[in-house]
Write a protein that holds these residues in place. Structure first.
Motif, PDB file in Angstrom:
ATOM      1  N   THR A  69       0.791  -1.230   0.000  1.00  0.00           N
ATOM      2  CA  THR A  69       0.000   0.000   0.000  1.00  0.00           C
ATOM      3  C   THR A  69       0.827   1.286   0.000  1.00  0.00           C
ATOM      4  OG1 THR A  69      -0.192  -0.131   2.429  1.00  0.00           O
ATOM      5  CG2 THR A  69      -1.964  -1.100   1.114  1.00  0.00           C
ATOM      6  N   HIS A  70       2.149   1.189  -0.212  1.00  0.00           N
ATOM      7  CA  HIS A  70       2.955   2.429  -0.193  1.00  0.00           C
ATOM      8  C   HIS A  70       4.385   2.071  -0.570  1.00  0.00           C
ATOM      9  CE1 HIS A  70       5.668   4.959   2.541  1.00  0.00           C
ATOM     10  NE2 HIS A  70       5.192   5.864   1.708  1.00  0.00           N
ATOM     11  N   ARG A  71       4.759   2.404  -1.822  1.00  0.00           N
ATOM     12  CA  ARG A  71       6.135   2.158  -2.258  1.00  0.00           C
ATOM     13  C   ARG A  71       6.577   3.300  -3.173  1.00  0.00           C
ATOM     14  NH1 ARG A  71       8.872  -3.252  -4.680  1.00  0.00           N
ATOM     15  NH2 ARG A  71       7.174  -4.163  -3.485  1.00  0.00           N
ATOM     16  N   HIS A  72       7.767   3.828  -2.893  1.00  0.00           N
ATOM     17  CA  HIS A  72       8.359   4.853  -3.758  1.00  0.00           C
ATOM     18  C   HIS A  72       9.113   4.125  -4.878  1.00  0.00           C
ATOM     19  CE1 HIS A  72       7.065   7.670  -0.771  1.00  0.00           C
ATOM     20  NE2 HIS A  72       7.852   7.133   0.154  1.00  0.00           N
ATOM     21  N   THR A  73       8.354   3.663  -5.841  1.00  0.00           N
ATOM     22  CA  THR A  73       8.869   2.731  -6.846  1.00  0.00           C
ATOM     23  C   THR A  73       9.955   3.349  -7.704  1.00  0.00           C
ATOM     24  OG1 THR A  73       6.549   2.013  -6.908  1.00  0.00           O
ATOM     25  CG2 THR A  73       8.064   0.921  -8.414  1.00  0.00           C
ATOM     26  N   TRP A  74       9.924   4.671  -7.873  1.00  0.00           N
ATOM     27  CA  TRP A  74      10.912   5.340  -8.718  1.00  0.00           C
ATOM     28  C   TRP A  74      12.335   5.184  -8.188  1.00  0.00           C
ATOM     29  CZ3 TRP A  74      13.773   9.420  -6.649  1.00  0.00           C
ATOM     30  CH2 TRP A  74      13.276  10.012  -5.473  1.00  0.00           C
ATOM     31  N   GLN A  75      12.496   4.752  -6.947  1.00  0.00           N
ATOM     32  CA  GLN A  75      13.836   4.587  -6.369  1.00  0.00           C
ATOM     33  C   GLN A  75      14.446   3.215  -6.649  1.00  0.00           C
ATOM     34  OE1 GLN A  75      13.789   5.729  -2.203  1.00  0.00           O
ATOM     35  NE2 GLN A  75      12.553   7.544  -2.637  1.00  0.00           N
ATOM     36  N   SER A  76      13.772   2.389  -7.451  1.00  0.00           N
ATOM     37  CA  SER A  76      14.261   1.023  -7.666  1.00  0.00           C
ATOM     38  C   SER A  76      15.645   0.983  -8.291  1.00  0.00           C
ATOM     39  CB  SER A  76      13.273   0.243  -8.540  1.00  0.00           C
ATOM     40  OG  SER A  76      12.003   0.162  -7.933  1.00  0.00           O
ATOM     41  N   VAL A  77      15.967   1.914  -9.167  1.00  0.00           N
ATOM     42  CA  VAL A  77      17.276   1.864  -9.833  1.00  0.00           C
ATOM     43  C   VAL A  77      18.397   2.375  -8.932  1.00  0.00           C
ATOM     44  CG1 VAL A  77      16.401   1.972 -12.190  1.00  0.00           C
ATOM     45  CG2 VAL A  77      16.897   4.104 -10.966  1.00  0.00           C
ATOM     46  N   VAL A  78      18.059   2.956  -7.789  1.00  0.00           N
ATOM     47  CA  VAL A  78      19.097   3.373  -6.827  1.00  0.00           C
ATOM     48  C   VAL A  78      18.985   2.525  -5.556  1.00  0.00           C
ATOM     49  CG1 VAL A  78      19.408   5.686  -7.747  1.00  0.00           C
ATOM     50  CG2 VAL A  78      17.647   5.310  -6.016  1.00  0.00           C
ATOM     51  N   ARG A  79      18.502   1.282  -5.732  1.00  0.00           N
ATOM     52  CA  ARG A  79      18.332   0.402  -4.576  1.00  0.00           C
ATOM     53  C   ARG A  79      19.667   0.172  -3.872  1.00  0.00           C
ATOM     54  NH1 ARG A  79      15.216  -3.376  -5.446  1.00  0.00           N
ATOM     55  NH2 ARG A  79      14.673  -3.321  -7.658  1.00  0.00           N
ATOM     56  N   GLY A  80      19.609   0.080  -2.570  1.00  0.00           N
ATOM     57  CA  GLY A  80      20.795  -0.198  -1.763  1.00  0.00           C
ATOM     58  C   GLY A  80      21.555   1.028  -1.311  1.00  0.00           C
ATOM     59  N   TYR A  81      21.381   2.140  -2.006  1.00  0.00           N
ATOM     60  CA  TYR A  81      22.147   3.323  -1.611  1.00  0.00           C
ATOM     61  C   TYR A  81      21.782   3.799  -0.213  1.00  0.00           C
ATOM     62  CZ  TYR A  81      24.325   3.983  -6.162  1.00  0.00           C
ATOM     63  OH  TYR A  81      25.080   3.812  -7.298  1.00  0.00           O
ATOM     64  N   ALA A  82      20.527   3.638   0.185  1.00  0.00           N
ATOM     65  CA  ALA A  82      20.085   4.132   1.490  1.00  0.00           C
ATOM     66  C   ALA A  82      20.199   3.079   2.584  1.00  0.00           C
ATOM     67  CB  ALA A  82      18.639   4.615   1.388  1.00  0.00           C
ATOM     68  N   ALA A  83      20.892   1.972   2.311  1.00  0.00           N
ATOM     69  CA  ALA A  83      20.922   0.855   3.269  1.00  0.00           C
ATOM     70  C   ALA A  83      21.552   1.238   4.604  1.00  0.00           C
ATOM     71  CB  ALA A  83      21.671  -0.328   2.656  1.00  0.00           C
ATOM     72  N   ASN A  84      22.422   2.230   4.626  1.00  0.00           N
ATOM     73  CA  ASN A  84      23.090   2.641   5.864  1.00  0.00           C
ATOM     74  C   ASN A  84      22.803   4.096   6.216  1.00  0.00           C
ATOM     75  OD1 ASN A  84      24.632   0.133   6.376  1.00  0.00           O
ATOM     76  ND2 ASN A  84      25.618   0.651   4.453  1.00  0.00           N
ATOM     77  N   TRP A  85      21.688   4.612   5.749  1.00  0.00           N
ATOM     78  CA  TRP A  85      21.360   6.023   5.963  1.00  0.00           C
ATOM     79  C   TRP A  85      20.350   6.227   7.077  1.00  0.00           C
ATOM     80  CZ3 TRP A  85      20.311   8.128   0.324  1.00  0.00           C
ATOM     81  CH2 TRP A  85      21.543   8.251  -0.354  1.00  0.00           C
ATOM     82  N   THR A  86      20.498   7.357   7.752  1.00  0.00           N
ATOM     83  CA  THR A  86      19.442   7.863   8.622  1.00  0.00           C
ATOM     84  C   THR A  86      18.358   8.488   7.740  1.00  0.00           C
ATOM     85  OG1 THR A  86      20.379  10.080   8.764  1.00  0.00           O
ATOM     86  CG2 THR A  86      21.173   8.450  10.367  1.00  0.00           C
ATOM     87  N   LEU A  87      17.242   8.856   8.359  1.00  0.00           N
ATOM     88  CA  LEU A  87      16.184   9.529   7.623  1.00  0.00           C
ATOM     89  C   LEU A  87      16.682  10.856   7.045  1.00  0.00           C
ATOM     90  CD1 LEU A  87      13.247   9.777   6.704  1.00  0.00           C
ATOM     91  CD2 LEU A  87      12.689  10.712   8.967  1.00  0.00           C
ATOM     92  N   GLY A  88      17.478  11.585   7.822  1.00  0.00           N
ATOM     93  CA  GLY A  88      18.018  12.854   7.321  1.00  0.00           C
ATOM     94  C   GLY A  88      18.938  12.648   6.136  1.00  0.00           C
ATOM     95  N   GLN A  89      19.779  11.633   6.188  1.00  0.00           N
ATOM     96  CA  GLN A  89      20.665  11.346   5.059  1.00  0.00           C
ATOM     97  C   GLN A  89      19.863  10.920   3.829  1.00  0.00           C
ATOM     98  OE1 GLN A  89      23.135   8.509   7.184  1.00  0.00           O
ATOM     99  NE2 GLN A  89      24.913   9.854   6.963  1.00  0.00           N
ATOM    100  N   TYR A  90      18.802  10.152   4.051  1.00  0.00           N
ATOM    101  CA  TYR A  90      17.949   9.753   2.930  1.00  0.00           C
ATOM    102  C   TYR A  90      17.333  10.980   2.255  1.00  0.00           C
ATOM    103  CZ  TYR A  90      13.440   8.514   0.854  1.00  0.00           C
ATOM    104  OH  TYR A  90      12.352   8.432   0.016  1.00  0.00           O
ATOM    105  N   LEU A  91      16.799  11.909   3.050  1.00  0.00           N
ATOM    106  CA  LEU A  91      16.178  13.101   2.462  1.00  0.00           C
ATOM    107  C   LEU A  91      17.191  13.923   1.683  1.00  0.00           C
ATOM    108  CD1 LEU A  91      13.887  14.129   5.461  1.00  0.00           C
ATOM    109  CD2 LEU A  91      13.171  13.149   3.278  1.00  0.00           C
ATOM    110  N   ALA A  92      18.422  13.999   2.216  1.00  0.00           N
ATOM    111  CA  ALA A  92      19.454  14.767   1.514  1.00  0.00           C
ATOM    112  C   ALA A  92      19.998  14.009   0.304  1.00  0.00           C
ATOM    113  CB  ALA A  92      20.588  15.101   2.479  1.00  0.00           C
ATOM    114  N   GLY A  93      20.301  12.733   0.483  1.00  0.00           N
ATOM    115  CA  GLY A  93      20.933  11.959  -0.576  1.00  0.00           C
ATOM    116  C   GLY A  93      20.013  11.627  -1.730  1.00  0.00           C
ATOM    117  N   ILE A  94      18.740  11.370  -1.433  1.00  0.00           N
ATOM    118  CA  ILE A  94      17.783  11.028  -2.487  1.00  0.00           C
ATOM    119  C   ILE A  94      17.030  12.266  -2.947  1.00  0.00           C
ATOM    120  CG2 ILE A  94      15.695   9.719  -3.050  1.00  0.00           C
ATOM    121  CD1 ILE A  94      18.080   7.925  -2.923  1.00  0.00           C
TER     122      ILE A  94
END
Length: 467
Positions: A69-94
């Motif tokens: 019921t909720h997936r940001h599917t457009w991020q599939s080609v950058v999978r794994g990049y956020a594996a070690n990120w905090t929420l703040g790093q995710y917002l900045a990095g993505i």
């Protein structure tokens, strides 16, 4: 990619049938008859009409396809990049980093890859929370990819990343949502339907929030909105919606981790639904998944993969996280007090329903899918036997605690076979992966901070690695 045409009738014969329908429950040995795009009958024994294709599924689990019921599917080609990120790093990095370099063709490939991944793992319905739509061409590409994948999908239009650039944002939801509604979704009866993904009161000014909700009403679209994620969620977002008269039954509230108990009751009283993303919530510090608190407030939650740049995209892992975390929370006071519970409050049946019928209801599709019920559309999966699940003493427990994507043998969506004998049909996977790698290469090359030497991207590959 043209989907395989369904036979007139197919009988799935002799399987262990999990219906997610209380009228039939679990059939230790049962039949499911598919006629065209519909389920015609579910029973211990169905006599096949002449000309029916009979498929022997003895010893296999037959069940409804899962609903994400909720997936940001457009991020599939950058999978794994956020594996070690905090929420703040995710917002900045993505959102402030990689997202701005997506071209329409990257959005198409990412959505197609993510939708195919979902289908391959038994997810037959996907709500695509699409919030990187810089241009009309990005929106068109995202919708087309969902249609080409051949699964049931809800395209939740979330605007562009620039709308998330500041908190609170004073940028209204883009007006291109009107064109998408008119050109692509003039009817709500297709395999791919539409919703609107709003930032809501946590992330916008009151004026923009009021504008966005009025836009959803004007377009007659269901709403999906983030609330209760981390510190933003402690601001009373649902109380604000209640104060402004914006609570409604066609809204799904995503996360809900840090909402107060009275806000959860407001959601229940309004007839709203909830989407829990336990893997991401645990990893990125949103707060404890709200599964048990929602149940106590009177809301049956659904399940979400969420940020596929962090975690895998299958429902089996999500179910295990959801039940494991909630059971630990339920048992915590017993551990603290040195006592033992009389019973476990959250059952495997509950979790399978979260992943199927409750998810369908959250998407506004409960009358079409989510259970093996005569008259509903035939969204059905078959799980192969395995040493991990045999003998099938407790089919619901096997699905939640032992099954995995590798067991998804057969997938039907609206009666069409999308996967058979463990192989996806009508999809050139080699070509899709090559296109995904090219998109990854473009995005990482365009964003210099995404190299493997960066502090934020440890262990990741560079474009010249050609993986």
């Amino acid at each position: 990619m043209s989907p395989s045409a369904p036979p007139t009738r197919t009988l799935l014969h002799g399987g262990v049938v999990i219906t997610a329908d209380p009228a039939t429950d679990v059939l230790p040995r049962g039949d499911v008859l598919i006629e065209g795009d519909r389920i015609a009958a579910v029973a211990a024994r169905v006599e096949p009409p002449p000309g029916t294709e009979v498929v022997d599924v003895s010893g296999r689990i037959v069940m409804p396809g899962f609903v994400d019921t909720h997936r940001h599917t457009w991020q599939s080609v950058v999978r794994g990049y956020a594996a070690n990120w905090t929420l703040g790093q995710y917002l900045a990095g993505i959102h402030s980093g990689l997202s701005r370099h997506f071209r329409p063709e990257d959005t198409y490939v990412a959505n197609l890859l993510g939708a195919v991944e979902a289908l391959d793992s038994g997810i037959t319905t996907l709500l695509d929370w699409s919030h990187n739509l810089y241009t009309p061409e990005h929106g068109d590409a995202a919708v087309q990819a969902l249609r080409d994948a051949g699964l049931r999908a809800v395209f939740a239009h979330g605007g562009g990343a620039h709308e998330w650039g500041a908190v609170p944002s004073d940028v209204p939801h883009t007006g291109d949502v009107r064109r998408i509604r008119s050109e692509h979704f003039s009817s709500d009866g297709g395999l791919v339907t539409m919703a609107i993904a709003l930032r809501g009161p946590q992330f916008t000014t009151p004026e923009v929030n009021a504008h966005d909700y009025a836009l959803a009403t004007d377009l007659d679209l269901p709403i999906t909105v983030h609330v209760g994620d981390g510190e933003w969620g402690r601001s009373g977002p649902v109380r604000g919606l209640h104060r402004d008269g914006l609570l409604r039954d066609r809204t799904t509230y995503v996360h809900c981790c840090t909402l107060a108990d009275d806000e959860l009751r407001m959601i229940a009283d309004s007839g709203g639904s909830a989407s829990v993303a336990p893997d991401v919530e645990m990893a990125m510090g949103h707060g404890w998944p709200a599964t048990g608190r929602l149940l106590r407030a009177g809301v049956r939650p659904s399940l979400s993969i969420d940020v596929c740049s962090l975690n895998g995209g299958d429902m089996f892992a999500t179910m295990r996280t959801a039940i494991g975390v909630q059971r630990a929370l339920d048992n915590e006071h017993h551990v603290r007090e040195g006592s033992s519970p009389d019973r476990l409050d959250l059952t495997c049946r509950d979790v399978v329903e979260f992943a199927t019928i409750d998810g369908a209801r959250a998407c506004g599709l409960g009358d079409r899918t989510g259970s093996l019920t005569a008259g509903k559309q035939a969204d059905v999966i078959v799980l192969a036997p395995s040493p991990a699940t045999a003998p099938l003493n407790n089919p619901l427990g096997a699905v939640v605690y032992a099954a995995h994507p590798g067991l998804v043998d057969t997938v039907y969506v609206a009666g069409r076979c999308r996967k058979r004998s463990g192989r996806l049909l009508d999809i050139d996977l080699d070509d899709l992966v090559r296109r995904a790698v090219r998109s990854r290469d473009h995005l990482v090359s365009a964003y210099p901070d995404a190299g493997s030497g960066s502090e934020w991207f440890p262990g990741t590959v560079r474009p010249d690695d050609r993986q």
